[in-house]
Write a protein that holds these residues in place. Sequence first.
Motif, PDB file in Angstrom:
ATOM      1  N   GLN A  66       0.847  -1.188   0.000  1.00 12.97           N
ATOM      2  CA  GLN A  66       0.000   0.000   0.000  1.00 12.97           C
ATOM      3  C   GLN A  66       0.885   1.241   0.000  1.00 12.97           C
ATOM      4  OE1 GLN A  66      -3.080   0.797  -0.270  1.00 12.97           O
ATOM      5  NE2 GLN A  66      -4.405  -0.879   0.413  1.00 12.97           N
ATOM      6  N   TRP A  67       0.502   2.234  -0.771  1.00 11.47           N
ATOM      7  CA  TRP A  67       1.355   3.428  -0.891  1.00 11.47           C
ATOM      8  C   TRP A  67       1.205   4.349   0.299  1.00 11.47           C
ATOM      9  CZ3 TRP A  67       0.075   8.380  -3.857  1.00 11.47           C
ATOM     10  CH2 TRP A  67      -1.277   8.701  -3.759  1.00 11.47           C
ATOM     11  N   HIS A  68       0.142   4.208   1.090  1.00 10.64           N
ATOM     12  CA  HIS A  68      -0.062   5.033   2.277  1.00 10.64           C
ATOM     13  C   HIS A  68      -0.205   4.162   3.508  1.00 10.64           C
ATOM     14  CE1 HIS A  68      -1.781   8.811   0.052  1.00 10.64           C
ATOM     15  NE2 HIS A  68      -0.472   8.793   0.072  1.00 10.64           N
ATOM     16  N   PHE A 122       2.139   5.706  -7.956  1.00  9.75           N
ATOM     17  CA  PHE A 122       3.594   5.611  -7.867  1.00  9.75           C
ATOM     18  C   PHE A 122       4.257   6.322  -9.043  1.00  9.75           C
ATOM     19  CE2 PHE A 122       1.748   1.693  -6.057  1.00  9.75           C
ATOM     20  CZ  PHE A 122       2.178   1.823  -4.744  1.00  9.75           C
ATOM     21  N   ASP A 123       5.459   6.869  -8.797  1.00  8.08           N
ATOM     22  CA  ASP A 123       6.209   7.487  -9.886  1.00  8.08           C
ATOM     23  C   ASP A 123       7.166   6.468 -10.496  1.00  8.08           C
ATOM     24  OD1 ASP A 123       8.492   7.334  -8.277  1.00  8.08           O
ATOM     25  OD2 ASP A 123       8.222   9.351  -7.491  1.00  8.08           O
ATOM     26  N   ARG A 124       7.891   6.899 -11.514  1.00 11.56           N
ATOM     27  CA  ARG A 124       8.769   5.975 -12.239  1.00 11.56           C
ATOM     28  C   ARG A 124       9.861   5.394 -11.351  1.00 11.56           C
ATOM     29  NH1 ARG A 124      10.150   7.657 -18.463  1.00 11.56           N
ATOM     30  NH2 ARG A 124       8.103   7.133 -19.342  1.00 11.56           N
ATOM     31  N   ASP A 125      10.426   6.232 -10.471  1.00 10.65           N
ATOM     32  CA  ASP A 125      11.489   5.742  -9.595  1.00 10.65           C
ATOM     33  C   ASP A 125      10.978   4.625  -8.695  1.00 10.65           C
ATOM     34  OD1 ASP A 125      13.327   7.464 -10.661  1.00 10.65           O
ATOM     35  OD2 ASP A 125      13.115   8.989  -9.094  1.00 10.65           O
ATOM     36  N   GLU A 126       9.771   4.800  -8.160  1.00 10.48           N
ATOM     37  CA  GLU A 126       9.212   3.761  -7.287  1.00 10.48           C
ATOM     38  C   GLU A 126       8.922   2.493  -8.071  1.00 10.48           C
ATOM     39  OE1 GLU A 126       6.662   5.955  -3.892  1.00 10.48           O
ATOM     40  OE2 GLU A 126       6.152   6.552  -5.932  1.00 10.48           O
ATOM     41  N   LEU A 127       8.373   2.640  -9.269  1.00 11.10           N
ATOM     42  CA  LEU A 127       8.092   1.461 -10.099  1.00 11.10           C
ATOM     43  C   LEU A 127       9.371   0.696 -10.419  1.00 11.10           C
ATOM     44  CD1 LEU A 127       5.489   2.984 -12.591  1.00 11.10           C
ATOM     45  CD2 LEU A 127       5.023   1.431 -10.688  1.00 11.10           C
ATOM     46  N   ASN A 185       5.110   9.300  -3.104  1.00  6.86           N
ATOM     47  CA  ASN A 185       5.908   9.172  -1.888  1.00  6.86           C
ATOM     48  C   ASN A 185       7.377   9.458  -2.139  1.00  6.86           C
ATOM     49  OD1 ASN A 185       3.822   8.394  -0.115  1.00  6.86           O
ATOM     50  ND2 ASN A 185       3.887   6.302  -0.903  1.00  6.86           N
ATOM     51  N   GLY A 186       7.864   8.982  -3.299  1.00  4.29           N
ATOM     52  CA  GLY A 186       9.297   9.041  -3.552  1.00  4.29           C
ATOM     53  C   GLY A 186       9.839  10.437  -3.751  1.00  4.29           C
ATOM     54  N   ASN A 187       9.417  11.082  -4.817  1.00  4.57           N
ATOM     55  CA  ASN A 187       9.974  12.397  -5.151  1.00  4.57           C
ATOM     56  C   ASN A 187       9.003  13.538  -4.894  1.00  4.57           C
ATOM     57  OD1 ASN A 187      12.367  11.216  -6.050  1.00  4.57           O
ATOM     58  ND2 ASN A 187      11.529  10.879  -8.092  1.00  4.57           N
TER      59      ASN A 187
END
Length: 332
Positions: A66-68, A122-127, A185-187
């Motif tokens: 879960q992202w949160h 999610f962003d690309r870095d997280e993926l 979350n990441g950036n």
Amino acid sequence: MATIQDIASKAQVSPSTVSRVLNYDKSLAVTTETRQRIFEIAEDLHYQKSKKKPKKKAVKRIALLQWHSLEAELNDLFYMQVQHGSVVEATAQKFETIVATTDSALPEFDRSVQGIVAIGRFDRDELRQFKALRLPLVVVATNSLTEAIDCVNGDYATPTKMIIEHFIDQGIQDIGLLVGSETTNGNKQPLHDARTGTYMRELKDLDLFNADFLFQGEFTPESGYALMQQAIKKLGDRLPHAFLVGNDAMGVGALRALQEAKLAVPQRVSIIGFNDSLVATYTNPQLSTVHAYSEEMGKLAIDQLIRRMQDPERLPRMVTLPSKIIYRESSV
């Protein structure tokens, strides 16, 4: 209880000989008398073969990311409903599930984890971090095809367009939007919202867009309340006669602000939310909303994950589920 060692001592043979005789090993070179003696001693000592313990089946698990945190998700149960659907389907497919969040750091998994369903935006870095775990992976609520990752999404653009058309058919051309803005979350990058994009595009095409009617905050009841208060104070008599609201939680807050301002719903202002959470049927008036098939999205994610496990080389694909508008008392 007698042991093979006990029989071997009395029969004056090795324990391996006793074991092979009792297991009827015909390749063993031993006299008939010795065989008979071993069986008689085993019977006298009431020897019983130990039953082999059945091998434990290897535990198979699917990780749900879960992202949160749980606390954050309680304001908007959409992602929790997706998770519930995944748990139900994984259990039906004989998988255990473990749940972790990615709001602080990516967790580590042991070898029992066979695949991952990542739920959220999610962003690309997280993926890429997820993909680096080298496990079968499906993402829910993010278009991850850019990273060649399977994904499952809901359609929010079509119902947004249909709601605008519905209001216009009812003679309402001043249409507002209360919506949350989200970041990864990441950036902490801003995330595109299909409702906002469709709302702006459709109204601009009709030459009806007014930037004063668009209010952005968070997907919480408190934010919905504050944004509607802001709209009432800022616009006065120019307050739109209809609002799309980003989710039902915001809709609850918006209804409260309208009631406090003595603005009748839907006679003066129509409200339509998103996600069809349980709370929508308990507001007064009952909240019109867009039903997103959140649990079905969670189930479908598990189905796609198992397909990926069975065929690692299959082309990545995105499955998009439709949404359904449910008109209740809060809208014309």
